[in-house]
Enzyme design. Structure first.
Site, PDB file in Angstrom:
ATOM      1  CG  HIS A  81      34.824  39.894  45.371  1.00 47.08           C
ATOM      2  ND1 HIS A  81      36.162  39.622  45.257  1.00 47.08           N
ATOM      3  CD2 HIS A  81      34.602  40.993  44.599  1.00 47.08           C
ATOM      4  CE1 HIS A  81      36.732  40.502  44.447  1.00 47.08           C
ATOM      5  NE2 HIS A  81      35.805  41.342  44.036  1.00 47.08           N
ATOM      6  CG  ASP A 160      40.055  38.627  36.885  1.00 45.68           C
ATOM      7  OD1 ASP A 160      39.288  39.504  36.447  1.00 45.68           O
ATOM      8  OD2 ASP A 160      40.489  38.628  38.050  1.00 45.68           O
ATOM      9  NE  ARG A 167      37.243  45.693  34.555  1.00 47.28           N
ATOM     10  CZ  ARG A 167      36.863  45.132  35.690  1.00 47.28           C
ATOM     11  NH1 ARG A 167      37.424  44.007  36.106  1.00 47.28           N
ATOM     12  NH2 ARG A 167      35.917  45.684  36.427  1.00 47.28           N
ATOM     13  CB  SER A 182      36.578  40.736  37.166  1.00 43.27           C
ATOM     14  OG  SER A 182      37.712  40.849  38.003  1.00 43.27           O
ATOM     15  CE  LYS A 186      39.466  38.350  41.633  1.00 43.84           C
ATOM     16  NZ  LYS A 186      39.162  39.330  40.563  1.00 43.84           N
TER      17      LYS A 186
END
Length: 418
Positions: A81, A160, A167, A182, A186
């Protein structure tokens, strides 16, 4: 508990318990806590922050708001990520590349946040590509291809998914606690064995300096470890876009070039390093050098590109070469010199103005617009040399001059910082 009281507590710098966070998240998902209330809470968190315990509690509550993906093979499950930045298309390359090396990559990605592009928006530039598929469908794709890239659904970290959208349009993206919760909600829902985190540092990302990026890296590492997910942070430079392409379709095109063994060196190098980290963590390789050599073979042989095309096909997409772009306009250097800096906010804002990003949650993204940046910091340029190309569609690009030149030599920037 009253939602307004919890907002006041956080607004005034107080600490919420796990039970209070669970009340908020469950109420948010059921509709009892309104969007405007959760937006106010996000703003309070933005200014007052979260303790590490609060971050871990919030992460668990967001994971528990949905289901976890089932394990469908005996292969290690890994993912990567990024905290986001201009031109960051690594996910499109990394997932099929790692799938060629004996691991599963169940990637749950997001859309654009602020100036940074989203992996899902890029993939949806491919005609027919489905980012919303059922758990049964994603499990089938994982068994057959070794990777998938989808969005968070109603069943996977739904809290999320909803908070992520708020956001983006309320100026509350750059919060270390919210970013951590967040990302990890996930990834924990994906039942991973290892996660590599690309933490971007600089004006084209959310962490403007090494100090704030290091704080986020520690948060991700500690909260991940507490949840049983080994998380390896890598801090990388984002004071200039990654690669040349910034946009949606244009970044898919650059990803295809890298998957075919070409493309910008910095995109290839970063993809190899991040991929190598999780191969070593899961003992699929003995060390970074060995892992990078194996991964490079998968790129140069065309195996990773074939795997990407198969994933696209299995998720409903039709891909036959590079995607079409908007009307082309080239801009050249007005003097000799060296590239001193890149005005990343100006590029990001221009993409949004042209329709390549969102101002509101409901905005539709135009995949054909983008900017192709031909130079990097430290490059020598001559008067009349092309510096950047704009691809316009329905809305024209606002006047920008993103490349700042110096009359004296400038050193290139390192890609990997820590």
């Amino acid at each position: 508990m009253l939602t307004a009281n919890l907002i006041r507590t956080k607004r005034d710098g107080g600490v919420l318990s796990e039970a209070q966070w669970r009340f908020l998240i469950e109420g948010f998902c059921s509709g009892e806590v309104a969007d405007y209330q959760m937006s106010a809470m996000a703003m309070a968190v933005f200014f007052k922050g979260l303790t590490r315990t609060e971050t871990a509690d919030l992460t668990r509550c967001m994971v528990d708001s949905g289901e976890r993906l089932p394990r469908v093979t005996d292969r290690p499950r890994v993912d990567k990520h990024s905290t986001g930045g201009l031109g960051d298309k690594v996910s499109l390359i990394l997932a099929p590349l790692l799938a060629c090396c004996g691991v599963d990559v169940p990637m749950i990605s997001g859309r654009g946040l602020g100036r940074t592009g989203g992996t899902l928006d890029k993939l949806e530039a491919i005609p027919g590509y489905q980012t919303k598929i059922t758990t049964d469908q994603s499990s089938r794709v994982l068994r057959e291809v070794g990777c998938f890239i989808v969005g968070a659904t109603e069943t996977i970290a739904p809290a999320d998914r909803r908070l992520y959208g708020l956001r983006d349009v309320t100026g509350t993206v750059e919060s270390i606690g919210l970013i951590t919760a967040s990302i990890l909600s996930k990834k924990l829902a994906a039942s991973l064995d290892a996660l590599v985190m690309d933490v971007k540092v600089g004006s084209a990302g959310f962490m403007p300096n090494l100090e704030s990026a290091s704080e986020l890296a520690e948060s991700l590492k500690e909260v991940g470890a507490e949840a049983g997910l080994p998380t390896i942070p890598v801090l990388t430079d984002m004071d200039q876009p990654l690669g040349r392409a910034i946009g949606n379709a244009i970044e898919v095109n650059e990803s295809l070039d890298v998957l075919a063994g070409g493309g910008p060196k910095e995109v290839r190098d970063l993809t190899l390093r991040l991929s190598a980290e999780v191969l070593v963590e899961t003992r699929m390789a003995t060390d970074i050098a060995n892992a990078e050599a194996t991964l490079a073979d998968a790129l140069d042989s065309g195996g990773a590109k074939e795997r990407f095309e198969k994933m696209v096909h299995e998720q409903g997409g039709t891909l036959s070469g590079h995607l079409p772009l908007g009307e082309q306009k080239d801009y050249v250097a007005y003097q000799d010199g060296w590239v001193q800096s890149i005005d990343c906010p100006a590029i990001g804002d221009a993409i949004i103005t042209m329709g390549g990003g969102r101002r509101t949650v409901a905005d539709v993204v135009d995949p054909c617009v983008g900017i192709d940046l031909h130079v990097r910091i430290g490059d020598r340029v001559e008067r009349g040399q092309p510096l950047w190309t704009v691809y316009e569609s329905q809305t024209k690009c606002p006047p920008i001059d993103p490349v700042v030149l110096s009359e004296t030599e400038v050193s290139p920037r390192p890609l990997i910082l820590e």
